[in-house]
Design a protein around this motif. Structure first.
Motif, PDB file in Angstrom:
ATOM      1  N   VAL A  45      44.201  38.081  46.763  1.00  0.00           N
ATOM      2  CA  VAL A  45      44.717  39.065  45.822  1.00  0.00           C
ATOM      3  C   VAL A  45      46.223  39.211  45.974  1.00  0.00           C
ATOM      4  CG1 VAL A  45      44.711  41.525  45.260  1.00  0.00           C
ATOM      5  CG2 VAL A  45      42.565  40.350  45.652  1.00  0.00           C
TER       6      VAL A  45
ATOM      7  N   ASN B 110      47.893  36.576  44.091  1.00  0.00           N
ATOM      8  CA  ASN B 110      47.425  36.412  42.712  1.00  0.00           C
ATOM      9  C   ASN B 110      46.582  35.165  42.491  1.00  0.00           C
ATOM     10  OD1 ASN B 110      48.684  38.749  41.799  1.00  0.00           O
ATOM     11  ND2 ASN B 110      50.626  37.685  41.581  1.00  0.00           N
TER      12      ASN B 110
ATOM     13  N   PHE C  65      43.597  34.694  41.693  1.00  0.00           N
ATOM     14  CA  PHE C  65      42.337  35.261  41.226  1.00  0.00           C
ATOM     15  C   PHE C  65      41.323  34.213  40.823  1.00  0.00           C
ATOM     16  CE2 PHE C  65      43.480  39.496  41.733  1.00  0.00           C
ATOM     17  CZ  PHE C  65      44.784  39.690  41.324  1.00  0.00           C
ATOM     18  N   TYR C  66      41.826  33.090  40.286  1.00  0.00           N
ATOM     19  CA  TYR C  66      40.863  32.074  39.859  1.00  0.00           C
ATOM     20  C   TYR C  66      40.111  31.524  41.059  1.00  0.00           C
ATOM     21  CZ  TYR C  66      44.046  28.495  41.573  1.00  0.00           C
ATOM     22  OH  TYR C  66      44.835  27.730  42.375  1.00  0.00           O
TER      23      TYR C  66
ATOM     24  N   HIS D  48      37.524  34.217  42.176  1.00  0.00           N
ATOM     25  CA  HIS D  48      36.382  34.220  41.280  1.00  0.00           C
ATOM     26  C   HIS D  48      35.392  33.125  41.630  1.00  0.00           C
ATOM     27  CE1 HIS D  48      35.504  36.057  37.217  1.00  0.00           C
ATOM     28  NE2 HIS D  48      34.401  35.570  37.687  1.00  0.00           N
TER      29      HIS D  48
ATOM     30  N   GLU E 298      39.755  46.767  40.911  1.00  0.00           N
ATOM     31  CA  GLU E 298      39.585  46.688  39.472  1.00  0.00           C
ATOM     32  C   GLU E 298      40.872  46.908  38.696  1.00  0.00           C
ATOM     33  OE1 GLU E 298      36.564  49.206  37.908  1.00  0.00           O
ATOM     34  OE2 GLU E 298      36.870  48.450  35.873  1.00  0.00           O
TER      35      GLU E 298
ATOM     36  N   THR F 267      43.856  46.115  39.523  1.00  0.00           N
ATOM     37  CA  THR F 267      44.707  44.918  39.551  1.00  0.00           C
ATOM     38  C   THR F 267      44.059  43.768  38.811  1.00  0.00           C
ATOM     39  OG1 THR F 267      44.899  45.569  41.873  1.00  0.00           O
ATOM     40  CG2 THR F 267      46.205  43.674  41.156  1.00  0.00           C
ATOM     41  N   TYR F 268      42.761  43.729  38.871  1.00  0.00           N
ATOM     42  CA  TYR F 268      42.045  42.568  38.376  1.00  0.00           C
ATOM     43  C   TYR F 268      40.730  43.033  37.769  1.00  0.00           C
ATOM     44  CZ  TYR F 268      39.846  37.928  38.546  1.00  0.00           C
ATOM     45  OH  TYR F 268      39.223  36.759  38.228  1.00  0.00           O
TER      46      TYR F 268
END
Lengths: 536, 475
Positions: free
Chosen positions: A456, A459, A461-462, A465, A487, A489-490
């Protein structure tokens, strides 16, 4: 250069009056006591051992030259030998003959730790006959032959007492033979041949340690390492018989590290000295007045010191480039924890394959400990079993590095390090998780939290996930809550956390209310719309 | 069914496809300049201008009602046109042709039969998505229109458009476009944690050893396992790989041992790895090779990358390297030596795990349920309705009418933000259930005689509990 000395003499040696024309020094290997006998005992005998808080001093009549003098355990009974055939006990006591054996013996050696005596028999002296002393009995063990490099013709005594030593290595009794010339044509250097002497059964040649040089040698055992001192080069070598050498024949060993001298020693200014403090001088190492005793004792009679030899682990880190071998070496040593953790930290400045190797090595040991703990717990819970001995609780050695250790000493600071690519940080964390999984060790949730926080923070995020999708970061309530907190932030974290909560809740039957969960407005529409039915 | 009536299957193909920019020929007499690409090219110039002009007019007209969202499609009696403005003032228009889209309805009293046009059969969302995909695919290999304009003006752009679309439009099979095209999703390969971590480890180590590599993607059996690219880029790359590149190379693989189609064995018996893009034979020093170049988005623009696709058995790894670097034969040999053995090992590991998992989970529990699942968040899609997806064919095992219903439900879902569930009773014994929950959509087709609403609901709940037990669906 001081960083490279991996052997050192202990800090507080036993001090005694050095040997001289009026003072004779004797050493009892069993109790590790030094006897300084002045004038045959008339002017005093001072006895000092490493465990004694203070020395014992007494006088005895000078009845001739003392050949040998020892105390029993607890210093209760004194025995003095002045002739070659009699032993005197100054206090009147009674003796009982327990057993006698008649053998032609050239010389003998006694190992106090295992209570085994080794007798050199036959003309050549290379047939060794051991006897074991156990609860008041003396039992004959299988005799065995020491292979001599050269068979003398005519036969004469070819095996000297100086070339044999007995020691316990990794819990097993070994007879060590210092072989000065190898029989093989292409090698004239010396080697140490180890013979494994089991309680029951035959004694077999088990290991060969290659010295790759010739000269005068002395042997010690420290922390299950065979230490070979070489006088002419004033250096020592260490061997670990459990390290496998890929290039050599089975059970042949090369030194673990390049030869180095024992750490230079300065005689301390103050100490529990019998005689007035001697001025500090650099001590001469590897001197000819040194005597070496098993397992780890070095005595300088001319200077009046008894040292224990010790291993220093930190210098070994930079001397061994193969980090896999380094880990194998360190994981077997006694005080290894902090050094191993420093190796882990150091490896995170290198390449991933090495990091992976380091993690795998320590997790192997960690897993073995966890399994031992578990089988002990199971055994305890199922109650005392019929007949078999009570299981001992597995000892947690320093070599057991658990996830909490890694987190505190290595990973937590690593993730904060500046100038490291975030991909590499994640790669290292995932490598540790992979290694734990490979050994089927349950990963602690704080490691997953570290991964998520790092992803996080950068960044990624992919990546987060995908890891969650494949359940690489195991579902748990704490993680689900962490995701919920992300949530803002993302936003997709909402969906991910709900999924995780569902899985975690399914596992346990308790209900959990999560205050930050907004209830979503859900409408269920139902329509009986028919499609283009072409029926009339 | 009325007697004498025939209902024919509709099989759309492409009537026309053109790209224009009205700002390139704003004045009278300059209309031809607006047209950047037109298919079919043999159409007369004036007709082209007329068609373009019409679209322009429609768009302008509709702009007055909604400046931000101009027209997306135009329905006329006989056909539909789909508009898409990917970049400012650049318009792509697609006009599908439906061979038989009319039904003759016999009339009473001897009047000539009325022709009814099957307008409703065609879903805007599906073909709207197809147009978008055309642009995405162009952009993947050529960058944006704007970039071509900057590099070489209208001339370069028209050249690129011609070169790309001439080939690409031939691969479009509009008859097999359906809901899945609306999603443009990615099928993920199911994998246990340990094998997944091994793959991660492999990717990380390769990226570390070959520092030129910027991004990596890992696929197995045409399904994605790991993507180092952002979603939007991966989704179009995935479509290219699975519908174009892999099928092209799998046919030779399936060919017999003595077939001339069989790919030349690299001569390396240590591993089964080979390049799908780039050098086909590393041993030949004379052979020239090049890698396709793709464009992916970065924070503030685009970057151009070489696309290396390397395959070992069923596992494929895509490595993307900055196009500014020249890739030499030595580099390819280095990559081959490093990746070949490891990828071969991984591929057999994955295969083994997959077989074990299948044995554990028992016989297929899927066949009884026909469903399509899609998650907007990670673009994961799963369909038990679609069979082998190649460039040429995409078979579905359900009647197109049912697919149409799915599409309708999807349109409904798209209109509202809230979670929904829609149950439709279709023809004969078919029920279609659509469920939308927090970015996820699930469509189930059930064939049950004399079922009622409650039973259908229960069935779907069962499906969710077994197939999707680790996914949170709001009931």
């Amino acid at each position: 250069m001081s960083e490279e000395h991996y052997l050192e003499l202990c800090e507080n040696p036993v001090q005694f009056e050095h040997a001289s024309s009026v003072n004779n020094v004797f050493f009892d290997e069993a109790n590790k006591q030094v006897f300084a006998v002045r004038s045959g005992g008339a002017t005093g005998v001072v006895v000092k051992g490493p465990d004694d808080k203070s020395s014992v001093a007494f006088r005895m009549d000078d009845k001739g030259e003392v050949k040998c003098i020892k105390f029993s355990i607890g210093n209760k009974i004194l025995a003095v030998q002045r002739t070659s055939k009699s032993v005197v006990f100054p206090d009147k006591r009674s003796l009982k003959l327990l057993k006698s054996q008649s053998i032609n013996v050239n010389w003998y050696q006694y190992c106090p730790e295992t209570a085994v005596i080794l007798l050199s028999t036959t003309v050549q002296g290379n047939i060794l006959q051991p006897f074991a002393f156990r609860s008041g009995t003396m039992s004959k063990m299988s005799k065995f032959e020491i292979e001599l490099p050269v068979v003398p013709k005519p036969a004469k005594l070819s095996l000297s007492e100086r070339d044999i030593a007995m020691a316990t290595i990794y819990g097993q009794l070994h007879v060590m033979y210092l072989k000065h010339h190898s029989r093989t044509a292409n090698s004239t250097s010396a080697e140490v041949v180890l013979y494994h002497l089991p309680r029951e059964g035959a004694c077999k040649k088990s290991h060969v340690l290659k010295l790759n040089t010739t000269g005068k040698f002395a042997l010690n055992i420290v922390d299950n390492l065979v230490v070979v001192h070489h006088q002419s080069s004033q250096t020592s070598l260490i061997f670990d018989i459990k390290l496998k050498e890929p290039d050599c024949a089975v059970n042949t060993h090369q030194p673990v590290l390049p030869a180095r001298s024992i750490h230079p020693y300065r005689i301390p200014l103050s100490g529990p000295a019998v005689v007035p403090s001697q001025p500090p001088v650099p001590c001469q190492l590897y001197s000819s007045s040194w005597s070496v005793f098993q397992p780890d004792i070095i005595i300088s009679a001319s200077e009046g010191y008894l040292w224990y030899l010790q291993v220093k682990l930190p210098p070994t880190v930079n001397l061994l480039q193969d980090k896999g071998k380094l880990m194998d070496f360190l994981l077997r040593r006694r005080d290894c924890k902090m050094v191993i953790l420093s190796v882990c930290s150091q490896s995170t400045r290198g390449v991933l394959p090495v990091v992976a190797t380091v993690f795998d090595k320590l997790n192997q040991v960690y897993k073995e400990y966890l399994e031992a703990e578990q089988s002990y717990t199971v055994a305890m819970e199922s109650g005392p079993s019929r007949g078999s001995a009570a299981q001992k609780r597995p000892v947690r050695t320093q070599a057991v590095i658990d996830q909490s250790d890694m987190y505190t000493h290595v990973l937590s600071s690593f993730t904060e390090r500046k100038g490291v690519s975030h991909k590499f940080i994640i790669a290292v964390l995932m490598e540790y998780i992979r290694s734990l999984n490979q050994f089927q060790i349950t990963v602690q949730h704080y490691l997953y939290e570290l991964v998520i926080k790092t992803l996080v923070q950068h960044n990624l995020f992919y990546m987060l996930h995908q890891f969650l999708q494949y359940h690489v970061l195991s579902d748990s309530k704490p993680l689900a809550c962490l995701l919920l907190s992300l949530e803002s932030t993302y936003p997709p974290a909402h969906q991910l956390s709900l999924d995780m909560l569902k899985v975690s809740l399914a596992r346990c039957s308790s209900q959990i209310t999560v205050p930050s969960l907004e209830t979503r407005c859900c409408s269920t529409r139902c329509s009986g719309r028919s499609s283009r039915e072409t029926s009339g | 069914m009325a007697s004498g009536m025939q209902e024919k299957q509709y099989t759309p193909s492409l009537l026309s496809f053109f790209i224009y920019n009205p700002t390139f020929g704003p004045r009278e007499g300059e209309e031809e300049k607006k047209i950047l690409f037109y298919h079919p090219s043999e159409v007369e110039k004036n007709e082209k201008i007329r068609n373009v002009g019409l679209c322009e007019a429609i768009v302008q007209f509709t702009r007055t009602f909604c400046p931000t969202k101009p027209a997306k499609s135009l329905h006329t009696q006989k056909n539909r046109q789909f508009f898409f403005e990917p970049e400012d003032n650049f318009w792509i228009v697609m006009v599908p042709w439906f061979e038989t889209q009319c039904i003759e309805k016999p009339n009473k009293d001897g009047k000539p039969p009325t022709i009814e046009y099957q307008e409703e059969e065609i879903l805007d969302t599906v073909y709207g998505a197809v147009v978008r995909q055309c642009y995405s695919m162009y952009k993947l290999f050529n960058g944006t229109f704007g970039r071509a304009m900057e590099a070489g003006g209208v001339e370069l752009l028209t050249q690129k458009l011609e070169k790309f679309f001439y080939r690409y439009l031939q691969t479009l099979h509009l008859q097999s476009c359906d809901l899945l095209d609306v999603f443009g999703g990615i099928s993920f390969f199911p994998l246990d944690k340990m094998t997944y971590l091994k793959i991660q480890s492999f990717v990380n180590k390769v990226e570390e050893s070959l520092s030129l590599i910027k991004y990596t993607a890992f696929l197995y059996n045409d399904q994605l396992i790991w993507s180092g690219l952002e979603q939007d880029d991966m989704r179009i790359l995935y479509k290219y790989l699975t519908t174009s590149l892999f099928p092209r190379h799998s046919e030779p693989e399936l060919a017999g041992r003595d077939s001339p189609l069989r790919p030349e064995v690299a001569g390396n018996l240590l591993h089964y790895g080979r390049f799908l893009t780039g050098p086909t034979n590393l041993k030949d020093p004379e052979a020239k090779f090049r890698f396709p170049k793709i464009f992916v988005s970065t924070g503030d623009g685009y970057e151009e990358l070489h696309l290396i696709v390397y395959k070992a058995m069923s596992a494929a790894a895509c490595f993307m390297i900055s196009a500014s670097v020249e890739l030499t034969r030595e580099f390819c040999e280095q990559l081959d030596g490093l990746v070949g053995p490891q990828l071969t090992l991984l591929a057999s590991d994955i295969c083994e795990q997959f077989t074990i998992n299948r044995r554990i989970s028992g016989p297929e529990k899927e066949p009884q349920f026909k469903f399509i699942y899609f998650n907007h968040m990670n673009l994961a899609e799963k369909s038990t309705i679609h069979m082998r997806k190649t460039a040429s064919v995409c078979l579905t095992s359900v009647h197109p009418d049912l697919m149409k219903i799915l599409g309708d439900i999807n349109c409904d879902f798209a209109r509202v933000d809230e979670d929904e569930e829609i149950i439709v009773k279709a023809m004969t014994d078919y029920w279609v259930v659509g469920k939308k929950s927090d970015q996820r959509e699930l469509y189930v087709i059930l064939n049950q005689k004399n079922a009622n609403l409650i039973e259908v609901n229960e069935e779907v709940k069962r499906l969710c509990a077994t197939q999707f037990n680790n996914i949170f669906f709001l009931d």
